[in-house]
Enzyme design. Sequence first.
Site, mmCIF file in Angstrom:
data_model
loop_
_atom_site.group_PDB
_atom_site.id
_atom_site.type_symbol
_atom_site.label_atom_id
_atom_site.label_comp_id
_atom_site.label_asym_id
_atom_site.label_seq_id
_atom_site.Cartn_x
_atom_site.Cartn_y
_atom_site.Cartn_z
ATOM 1 N N GLY A 58 0.786 -1.218 0.000
ATOM 2 C CA GLY A 58 0.000 0.000 0.000
ATOM 3 C C GLY A 58 0.822 1.274 0.000
ATOM 4 C CB THR A 59 3.777 2.369 1.960
ATOM 5 O OG1 THR A 59 3.141 2.232 3.236
ATOM 6 C CG2 THR A 59 4.708 3.567 1.985
ATOM 7 C CD GLN A 98 -7.425 -1.465 6.523
ATOM 8 O OE1 GLN A 98 -8.151 -2.452 6.623
ATOM 9 N NE2 GLN A 98 -6.198 -1.438 7.042
ATOM 10 C CB SER A 101 -1.916 -3.563 0.886
ATOM 11 O OG SER A 101 -0.817 -4.188 1.505
ATOM 12 N N GLY A 102 -1.806 -6.660 -0.421
ATOM 13 C CA GLY A 102 -2.102 -8.072 -0.258
ATOM 14 C C GLY A 102 -2.330 -8.511 1.170
ATOM 15 C CG HIS A 103 -0.140 -6.859 4.731
ATOM 16 N ND1 HIS A 103 -0.286 -6.517 6.058
ATOM 17 C CD2 HIS A 103 0.225 -5.734 4.089
ATOM 18 C CE1 HIS A 103 -0.010 -5.222 6.206
ATOM 19 N NE2 HIS A 103 0.301 -4.736 5.027
ATOM 20 C CB CYS A 147 1.720 2.994 10.250
ATOM 21 S SG CYS A 147 1.556 1.868 8.857
#
Length: 412
Positions: free
Chosen positions: A71-72, A182, A206-208, A344
């Site tokens: 994502g970042t 999300q 994002s995958g995780h 984070c």
Amino acid sequence: MQRIYMDANATTPLLPEVFEAMRPFYIESFGNASSIHQQGQQARAAVDHARESIAHLLRCRASEIVFTSGGTEGDNLALFGILNAENSAAEEPAHLITTQVEHHAVLHAAEALAARGLDVTFLPCTSAGLIEPEALRAALKPNTKLVSIMLANNETGTIQPIAELAAIAHAGGALFHTDAVQAAGKLALDLSPKGALKDVDLLTLSGHKMYAPQGIGVLFVRRSVRLAPIFHGGTHERQRRAGTENVPGIVALGKAAELAERWLIAGAQPLGLASGSANPAELRKLRDHLEQGILSTVEESGVNGAGTDRVANTTNLYFDHIEAEALVIALDLKGLAVSGGSACQSGATEPSHVLTSMGLSDNRARASVRLSLSRLTTAEEVDYALALIPAAVARLRTLSPTYKKAEALTVA
């Protein structure tokens, strides 16, 4: 000790079938997807298949999928990639609009762009965490090149009216990016030319956060969009993201996308999942049961963002007279993993920027805890959490001088 995980917004568990899909690409099929020999072409075929699976989930073209490390990177590529390209061709600094409640991957990227001389506006939110369409319309300028507003908030789960906001951005001549980290795998996302998100030009996932491993993600880039790369090297990802492909991670994310589509649309449980929620409605019922059970047994508590549309798995609750960090530790010692906010921000001394932007006092923001369920969370685990949380809050309040003072005033 029984251990229960309710921090899925930080990271989700890897589903067994996702692991099985990626495992061969560590051992047997380890080729570089850019190589022309057989092993390389096996890897390329696997990458192409995963790209098609993710495109099907998002209702977009496979050519519009750019693989990233998460994502970042996706958020940074969207902001820097668009604004570097637009700013180089502009006579005046490009204007970016984002919000005060974004993930730090967007906030800090926007701050870095501002430090380079770009014009940046940070929109405020309502007390429910929503961005008002009129606020966006009023913020648009002739030099506005990009609007970036997250789809679902990582701390409260609040869902923004992205379709309307994106249409406003387009009407003002700006491109639109949404951080959907999300939301992907929790909400149906239709980026097709006639879909609900037809005006979204860039989208990050994002995958995780959707039962794939950490270290893999996607940036959707609509084919009409000009994007300047932020990495320089090979011609990977149609020259938009240089670097050898993470084949196992890509395969895993492709499998996770297939399972997410089944869960979202067909309501079927992923293969091998013996318990948990079969569809979003079931997960929402579990979340609501958890919320209502806590609110009915713990005084001076409440839901941050209550009354708004939220993703089915997320609740953010405040417990006056305690520190969230102390509650997180106390629950962890009893076997329940929850969060004080964004992963984070773990260990941060400042209150959540999301909650304070919603108008919460610093004390209430510091007294807020996020519980985020996964598709594997069971009703039994929710009931166990309902037995732990009120007791832990009560114990911590016996140590709180503000709670003792409030009790004394009540007695008097």
